[in-house]
Design a protein around this motif. Sequence first.
Motif, PDB file in Angstrom:
ATOM      1  N   MET A   1      56.482   0.881  64.845  1.00  0.00           N
ATOM      2  CA  MET A   1      55.983   2.109  64.081  1.00  0.00           C
ATOM      3  C   MET A   1      56.941   3.055  64.002  1.00  0.00           C
ATOM      4  O   MET A   1      57.115   3.759  63.352  1.00  0.00           O
ATOM      5  N   LYS A   2      58.100   3.124  64.989  1.00  0.00           N
ATOM      6  CA  LYS A   2      59.246   3.995  65.086  1.00  0.00           C
ATOM      7  C   LYS A   2      59.979   3.823  63.889  1.00  0.00           C
ATOM      8  O   LYS A   2      60.700   4.503  63.182  1.00  0.00           O
ATOM      9  N   THR A   3      60.142   2.612  63.291  1.00  0.00           N
ATOM     10  CA  THR A   3      60.856   2.245  62.054  1.00  0.00           C
ATOM     11  C   THR A   3      60.203   2.794  60.720  1.00  0.00           C
ATOM     12  O   THR A   3      60.927   3.266  59.970  1.00  0.00           O
ATOM     13  N   ILE A   4      59.014   2.754  60.932  1.00  0.00           N
ATOM     14  CA  ILE A   4      58.055   3.562  59.688  1.00  0.00           C
ATOM     15  C   ILE A   4      58.541   4.891  59.542  1.00  0.00           C
ATOM     16  O   ILE A   4      58.527   5.623  58.646  1.00  0.00           O
ATOM     17  N   ILE A   5      58.227   5.456  60.877  1.00  0.00           N
ATOM     18  CA  ILE A   5      58.694   7.107  60.975  1.00  0.00           C
ATOM     19  C   ILE A   5      60.054   7.364  60.395  1.00  0.00           C
ATOM     20  O   ILE A   5      60.256   8.400  59.846  1.00  0.00           O
ATOM     21  N   SER A   6      61.011   6.492  60.979  1.00  0.00           N
ATOM     22  CA  SER A   6      62.428   6.774  60.543  1.00  0.00           C
ATOM     23  C   SER A   6      62.591   6.531  59.007  1.00  0.00           C
ATOM     24  O   SER A   6      63.204   7.445  58.396  1.00  0.00           O
ATOM     25  N   TYR A   7      61.816   5.451  58.659  1.00  0.00           N
ATOM     26  CA  TYR A   7      61.774   5.401  57.131  1.00  0.00           C
ATOM     27  C   TYR A   7      61.364   6.769  56.389  1.00  0.00           C
ATOM     28  O   TYR A   7      61.854   7.168  55.582  1.00  0.00           O
ATOM     29  N   LEU A   8      60.163   7.255  56.774  1.00  0.00           N
ATOM     30  CA  LEU A   8      59.673   8.297  56.274  1.00  0.00           C
ATOM     31  C   LEU A   8      60.676   9.671  56.497  1.00  0.00           C
ATOM     32  O   LEU A   8      60.682  10.315  55.222  1.00  0.00           O
ATOM     33  N   ASP A   9      61.104   9.563  57.705  1.00  0.00           N
ATOM     34  CA  ASP A   9      61.911  10.761  57.769  1.00  0.00           C
ATOM     35  C   ASP A   9      63.235  10.752  56.968  1.00  0.00           C
ATOM     36  O   ASP A   9      63.542  11.801  56.117  1.00  0.00           O
ATOM     37  N   ASN A  10      63.663   9.618  56.530  1.00  0.00           N
ATOM     38  CA  ASN A  10      64.698   9.522  55.577  1.00  0.00           C
ATOM     39  C   ASN A  10      64.355   9.890  54.217  1.00  0.00           C
ATOM     40  O   ASN A  10      65.264  10.289  53.332  1.00  0.00           O
ATOM     41  N   MET A  11      63.015   9.248  53.709  1.00  0.00           N
ATOM     42  CA  MET A  11      62.760   9.651  52.529  1.00  0.00           C
ATOM     43  C   MET A  11      62.705  10.917  51.971  1.00  0.00           C
ATOM     44  O   MET A  11      62.953  11.528  50.998  1.00  0.00           O
ATOM     45  N   PHE A  12      62.182  11.882  53.363  1.00  0.00           N
ATOM     46  CA  PHE A  12      62.027  13.335  53.025  1.00  0.00           C
ATOM     47  C   PHE A  12      62.953  14.117  53.317  1.00  0.00           C
ATOM     48  O   PHE A  12      62.861  15.207  53.414  1.00  0.00           O
ATOM     49  N   ALA A  13      64.252  13.552  53.830  1.00  0.00           N
ATOM     50  CA  ALA A  13      65.225  14.174  54.185  1.00  0.00           C
ATOM     51  C   ALA A  13      65.978  15.225  53.257  1.00  0.00           C
ATOM     52  O   ALA A  13      66.278  16.480  53.310  1.00  0.00           O
ATOM     53  N   SER A  14      66.000  14.571  52.095  1.00  0.00           N
ATOM     54  CA  SER A  14      66.667  15.344  50.884  1.00  0.00           C
ATOM     55  C   SER A  14      65.722  16.239  49.979  1.00  0.00           C
ATOM     56  O   SER A  14      66.058  16.917  49.207  1.00  0.00           O
ATOM     57  N   LEU A  15      64.406  16.230  50.620  1.00  0.00           N
ATOM     58  CA  LEU A  15      63.461  17.036  49.957  1.00  0.00           C
ATOM     59  C   LEU A  15      63.465  18.445  50.420  1.00  0.00           C
ATOM     60  O   LEU A  15      63.571  18.691  51.484  1.00  0.00           O
ATOM     61  N   PRO A  16      62.772  19.466  49.701  1.00  0.00           N
ATOM     62  CA  PRO A  16      62.666  20.926  50.403  1.00  0.00           C
ATOM     63  C   PRO A  16      61.570  20.594  51.817  1.00  0.00           C
ATOM     64  O   PRO A  16      60.684  19.963  51.512  1.00  0.00           O
ATOM     65  N   LYS A  17      61.961  21.704  52.495  1.00  0.00           N
ATOM     66  CA  LYS A  17      61.177  21.754  53.744  1.00  0.00           C
ATOM     67  C   LYS A  17      60.168  22.584  53.409  1.00  0.00           C
ATOM     68  O   LYS A  17      60.079  23.679  54.243  1.00  0.00           O
ATOM     69  N   THR A  18      59.040  22.430  52.849  1.00  0.00           N
ATOM     70  CA  THR A  18      57.992  23.293  52.393  1.00  0.00           C
ATOM     71  C   THR A  18      56.808  22.987  53.175  1.00  0.00           C
ATOM     72  O   THR A  18      56.813  21.693  53.594  1.00  0.00           O
ATOM     73  N   MET A  19      55.786  23.758  53.113  1.00  0.00           N
ATOM     74  CA  MET A  19      54.627  23.306  53.809  1.00  0.00           C
ATOM     75  C   MET A  19      54.008  22.451  53.185  1.00  0.00           C
ATOM     76  O   MET A  19      53.329  21.201  53.675  1.00  0.00           O
ATOM     77  N   GLN A  20      53.745  22.504  51.830  1.00  0.00           N
ATOM     78  CA  GLN A  20      53.375  21.496  50.812  1.00  0.00           C
ATOM     79  C   GLN A  20      53.993  19.847  51.149  1.00  0.00           C
ATOM     80  O   GLN A  20      53.243  19.071  51.476  1.00  0.00           O
ATOM     81  N   MET A  21      55.227  19.990  51.469  1.00  0.00           N
ATOM     82  CA  MET A  21      55.812  18.557  51.591  1.00  0.00           C
ATOM     83  C   MET A  21      55.609  18.089  52.941  1.00  0.00           C
ATOM     84  O   MET A  21      55.710  16.970  53.114  1.00  0.00           O
ATOM     85  N   GLN A  22      55.522  18.826  54.078  1.00  0.00           N
ATOM     86  CA  GLN A  22      55.295  18.630  55.257  1.00  0.00           C
ATOM     87  C   GLN A  22      53.838  18.026  55.229  1.00  0.00           C
ATOM     88  O   GLN A  22      53.541  16.973  56.220  1.00  0.00           O
ATOM     89  N   GLN A  23      52.866  18.647  54.573  1.00  0.00           N
ATOM     90  CA  GLN A  23      51.404  18.001  54.630  1.00  0.00           C
ATOM     91  C   GLN A  23      51.438  16.740  54.264  1.00  0.00           C
ATOM     92  O   GLN A  23      50.704  15.949  54.431  1.00  0.00           O
ATOM     93  N   LEU A  24      52.308  16.612  52.748  1.00  0.00           N
ATOM     94  CA  LEU A  24      52.448  15.180  52.134  1.00  0.00           C
ATOM     95  C   LEU A  24      52.953  14.100  53.117  1.00  0.00           C
ATOM     96  O   LEU A  24      52.393  13.054  53.264  1.00  0.00           O
ATOM     97  N   LYS A  25      53.833  14.521  53.594  1.00  0.00           N
ATOM     98  CA  LYS A  25      54.718  13.644  54.726  1.00  0.00           C
ATOM     99  C   LYS A  25      53.629  13.305  55.845  1.00  0.00           C
ATOM    100  O   LYS A  25      53.490  12.016  56.273  1.00  0.00           O
ATOM    101  N   GLU A  26      52.859  14.349  56.563  1.00  0.00           N
ATOM    102  CA  GLU A  26      51.813  13.908  57.582  1.00  0.00           C
ATOM    103  C   GLU A  26      50.797  13.040  56.978  1.00  0.00           C
ATOM    104  O   GLU A  26      50.247  12.157  57.735  1.00  0.00           O
TER     105      GLU A  26
END
Length: 198
Positions: A1-26
């Motif tokens: 599961m850590k691999t999946i979380i790391s993958y997600l973190d990398n995918m969202f790293a270049s995107l704006p850090k907005t509440m909307q993006m955080q909700q999508l990520k969660e």
Amino acid sequence: MKTIISYLDNMFASLPKTMQMQQLKEEIEANMADKYNELKDEGKSENEAIGIVISEFGNIEELINEFDITFDKDEEKRPTLENEVVNDYLKTSKKSGVLIGIGVGLCVYGVALLILLTQLVEDGIIAVFSDEMGDVIGLIPLLLFVATAVGLFIYVGMMEDKFKYLDNGFKLSIEQQRTVKDSNDAFHKTYTKSISLA
């Protein structure tokens, strides 16, 4: 599961850090965790489960389009507020709400006293004054209360003036957005009760 979380973190790293993006990520992380656990329960190995989950995840651009998320192009140019500014703004907003409630209450009580004193003089309950003098006596508390209320409104305006620069736009971190939302939710009931009581 850590691999999946790391993958997600990398995918969202270049995107704006907005509440909307955080909700999508969660939301995506929760869906991926459910799928991963389901695959593990079916007897898949950890590597197989991770591979299947990531392959079914899809392209980040497709997900953004699917959830109809738009980005503000000017957002990156806006300054990020420091925690002290956010906390100061929240305290000022709370204090402003209370003072505005008190000011509205004073205006209402001033009018109520004018009506009460005028009626008491007309009915002869307060027989010391003539009817004309009763009107004047009723005006005194009204003017005092309204003057105090206006003073409170001016004071609130002066307190909020130091935040005028925020009208040009700003950014908040995810934690700051949550703090503001929680503070707003907590104070909304108190503010509504204060205005209603007034």
